[in-house]
Scaffold this motif. Structure first.
Motif, PDB file in Angstrom:
ATOM      1  N   ALA A  63      39.097  51.383  44.715  1.00  0.00           N
ATOM      2  CA  ALA A  63      38.017  50.460  44.361  1.00  0.00           C
ATOM      3  C   ALA A  63      37.957  49.351  45.402  1.00  0.00           C
ATOM      4  N   PRO A  64      36.790  48.738  45.574  1.00  0.00           N
ATOM      5  CA  PRO A  64      36.674  47.626  46.519  1.00  0.00           C
ATOM      6  C   PRO A  64      37.394  46.385  46.002  1.00  0.00           C
ATOM      7  N   LEU A  65      37.635  45.460  46.904  1.00  0.00           N
ATOM      8  CA  LEU A  65      38.398  44.254  46.579  1.00  0.00           C
ATOM      9  C   LEU A  65      37.773  43.480  45.422  1.00  0.00           C
ATOM     10  N   ALA A  66      36.469  43.302  45.438  1.00  0.00           N
ATOM     11  CA  ALA A  66      35.815  42.504  44.395  1.00  0.00           C
ATOM     12  C   ALA A  66      36.019  43.128  43.021  1.00  0.00           C
ATOM     13  N   THR A  67      35.896  44.434  42.942  1.00  0.00           N
ATOM     14  CA  THR A  67      36.082  45.126  41.660  1.00  0.00           C
ATOM     15  C   THR A  67      37.516  44.979  41.169  1.00  0.00           C
ATOM     16  N   LEU A  68      38.454  45.129  42.083  1.00  0.00           N
ATOM     17  CA  LEU A  68      39.869  45.002  41.728  1.00  0.00           C
ATOM     18  C   LEU A  68      40.198  43.581  41.284  1.00  0.00           C
ATOM     19  N   ALA A  69      39.677  42.601  41.998  1.00  0.00           N
ATOM     20  CA  ALA A  69      39.946  41.202  41.656  1.00  0.00           C
ATOM     21  C   ALA A  69      39.447  40.876  40.256  1.00  0.00           C
ATOM     22  N   GLN A  70      38.268  41.377  39.932  1.00  0.00           N
ATOM     23  CA  GLN A  70      37.722  41.149  38.588  1.00  0.00           C
ATOM     24  C   GLN A  70      38.595  41.830  37.530  1.00  0.00           C
ATOM     25  N   ALA A  71      39.053  43.052  37.825  1.00  0.00           N
ATOM     26  CA  ALA A  71      39.873  43.788  36.866  1.00  0.00           C
ATOM     27  C   ALA A  71      41.239  43.132  36.665  1.00  0.00           C
ATOM     28  N   VAL A  72      41.819  42.627  37.737  1.00  0.00           N
ATOM     29  CA  VAL A  72      43.135  41.978  37.652  1.00  0.00           C
ATOM     30  C   VAL A  72      43.019  40.583  37.064  1.00  0.00           C
ATOM     31  N   GLY A  73      41.872  39.941  37.294  1.00  0.00           N
ATOM     32  CA  GLY A  73      41.674  38.586  36.790  1.00  0.00           C
ATOM     33  C   GLY A  73      42.151  37.513  37.726  1.00  0.00           C
ATOM     34  N   VAL A  74      42.031  37.758  39.047  1.00  0.00           N
ATOM     35  CA  VAL A  74      42.417  36.766  40.055  1.00  0.00           C
ATOM     36  C   VAL A  74      41.292  36.670  41.084  1.00  0.00           C
ATOM     37  N   SER A  75      41.383  35.668  41.943  1.00  0.00           N
ATOM     38  CA  SER A  75      40.375  35.508  42.976  1.00  0.00           C
ATOM     39  C   SER A  75      40.556  36.560  44.069  1.00  0.00           C
ATOM     40  N   LYS A  76      39.488  36.809  44.812  1.00  0.00           N
ATOM     41  CA  LYS A  76      39.569  37.784  45.891  1.00  0.00           C
ATOM     42  C   LYS A  76      40.586  37.376  46.964  1.00  0.00           C
ATOM     43  N   PRO A  77      40.635  36.105  47.396  1.00  0.00           N
ATOM     44  CA  PRO A  77      41.646  35.739  48.398  1.00  0.00           C
ATOM     45  C   PRO A  77      43.075  35.966  47.909  1.00  0.00           C
ATOM     46  N   THR A  78      43.325  35.641  46.628  1.00  0.00           N
ATOM     47  CA  THR A  78      44.665  35.840  46.076  1.00  0.00           C
ATOM     48  C   THR A  78      45.026  37.321  46.067  1.00  0.00           C
ATOM     49  N   LEU A  79      44.106  38.155  45.581  1.00  0.00           N
ATOM     50  CA  LEU A  79      44.392  39.576  45.516  1.00  0.00           C
ATOM     51  C   LEU A  79      44.503  40.179  46.914  1.00  0.00           C
ATOM     52  N   HIS A  80      43.722  39.671  47.850  1.00  0.00           N
ATOM     53  CA  HIS A  80      43.792  40.182  49.220  1.00  0.00           C
ATOM     54  C   HIS A  80      45.193  39.980  49.786  1.00  0.00           C
ATOM     55  N   ARG A  81      45.807  38.819  49.526  1.00  0.00           N
ATOM     56  CA  ARG A  81      47.179  38.571  50.004  1.00  0.00           C
ATOM     57  C   ARG A  81      48.164  39.501  49.309  1.00  0.00           C
ATOM     58  N   THR A  82      47.965  39.695  48.020  1.00  0.00           N
ATOM     59  CA  THR A  82      48.857  40.595  47.277  1.00  0.00           C
ATOM     60  C   THR A  82      48.757  42.015  47.819  1.00  0.00           C
ATOM     61  N   LEU A  83      47.534  42.481  48.034  1.00  0.00           N
ATOM     62  CA  LEU A  83      47.336  43.825  48.553  1.00  0.00           C
ATOM     63  C   LEU A  83      47.893  43.978  49.965  1.00  0.00           C
ATOM     64  N   ALA A  84      47.820  42.913  50.753  1.00  0.00           N
ATOM     65  CA  ALA A  84      48.387  42.969  52.101  1.00  0.00           C
ATOM     66  C   ALA A  84      49.894  43.204  52.043  1.00  0.00           C
ATOM     67  N   ALA A  85      50.560  42.530  51.096  1.00  0.00           N
ATOM     68  CA  ALA A  85      52.001  42.734  50.930  1.00  0.00           C
ATOM     69  C   ALA A  85      52.300  44.157  50.446  1.00  0.00           C
ATOM     70  N   LEU A  86      51.495  44.659  49.517  1.00  0.00           N
ATOM     71  CA  LEU A  86      51.695  46.018  49.021  1.00  0.00           C
ATOM     72  C   LEU A  86      51.438  47.047  50.119  1.00  0.00           C
ATOM     73  N   ARG A  87      50.438  46.806  50.932  1.00  0.00           N
ATOM     74  CA  ARG A  87      50.164  47.715  52.049  1.00  0.00           C
ATOM     75  C   ARG A  87      51.313  47.716  53.044  1.00  0.00           C
TER      76      ARG A  87
END
Length: 249
Positions: free
Chosen positions: A27-51
């Motif tokens: 899913a795209p970042l915006a969809t994931l951020a909405q599903a997780v319940g966090v902002s896109k910048p926050t989730l982007h950093r989290t996903l960068a660590a997971l990647r």
């Protein structure tokens, strides 16, 4: 639910759960951020660590999905060497429920290897022992494992070997697919019968569990009772991701 003791770790775990829910397409970042319940910048950093650790990856279209490291976790957890410890409580509960001998086995070439064994209070003298092998084609454990595979005529002949005939093996596997339970009666030891179910992960059999008993306790209503115990006791005690097939009809 209590607050997580470490918010950043909790966000990463929520992100993994969410990625898993979107499957291989991601899913795209915006969809994931909405599903997780966090902002896109926050989730982007989290996903960068997971990647960075291989637990997430980004598809060419920009969608995020689970990475190979996350997918490997389940396989490592359910590796053959871990199965006896993971499944022993389920085997013990099943044995206590029916007061019969219970086995855990896996496929190794044309044979079944016994990984664990739980004895009932009433002794049943059989050949089996942990580490021993038996032809898969003539055992309930082996037939349960083979029943979820697509076997062509050549494979059927290979598994049948000198132990049975391809025609007899095909019939036994067809019956196991229909009922969800494999069986054998006195094909290995006089007076002894077995019933077994495969343990499935994503449709693939990783092991099988059997009940072994004198023939008279695996006929008619007594057999139905033991088959019922396989279906009732095992599912709730299996590790996450493992299941047993349901009966058809």
């Amino acid at each position: 639910m209590d607050a997580s003791p470490l918010g950043s770790v909790d966000k990463a775990l929520l992100a993994l759960d969410t990625l898993a829910g979107f499957g291989a397409a991601g899913a795209p970042l915006a969809t994931l951020a909405q599903a997780v319940g966090v902002s896109k910048p926050t989730l982007h950093r989290t996903l960068a660590a997971l990647r960075h650790r291989g637990y997430a990856e980004q598809a060419p279209d920009g969608a995020y999905r689970l990475g190979p490291a996350a997918l490997a976790l389940g396989g490592t957890y359910l590796a053959e060497e871990n199965l006896p410890a993971l499944l022993h409580p389920a085997l013990t509960a099943l044995s206590e429920e029916v007061d019969e001998l219970v086995h855990l086995g896996v496929l190794a070439g044309r044979e079944v290897v016994y990984l664990d064994k739980v004895e009932p209070q009433r002794a049943v003298r059989v050949w089996s022992a942990v580490g021993r092998r038996r032809a898969a084609a003539t055992t309930a454990l082996g037939r349960a494992l083979l029943s979820v595979q697509e076997l062509d005529d050549a494979a059927l002949a290979r598994f049948a070997g000198d132990d049975t005939t391809p025609r007899r093996l095909r019939a036994a596997l067809a019956d196991a697919r229909t009922s969800g339970v494999a069986g054998e009666t006195e094909e290995n030891e006089p007076g002894i019968a077995c019933v077994a179910v495969p343990l499935l992960r994503a449709g693939r059999a990783v092991a099988a569990v059997s009940i072994t008993a004198p023939v008279e306790r695996l006929r008619g209503a007594a057999r139905a009772e033991r088959v019922g115990a396989l279906r009732k006791v095992l599912p709730s005690l299996l590790p996450a991701g493992l299941g047993v097939p349901g009966a058809a009809g």
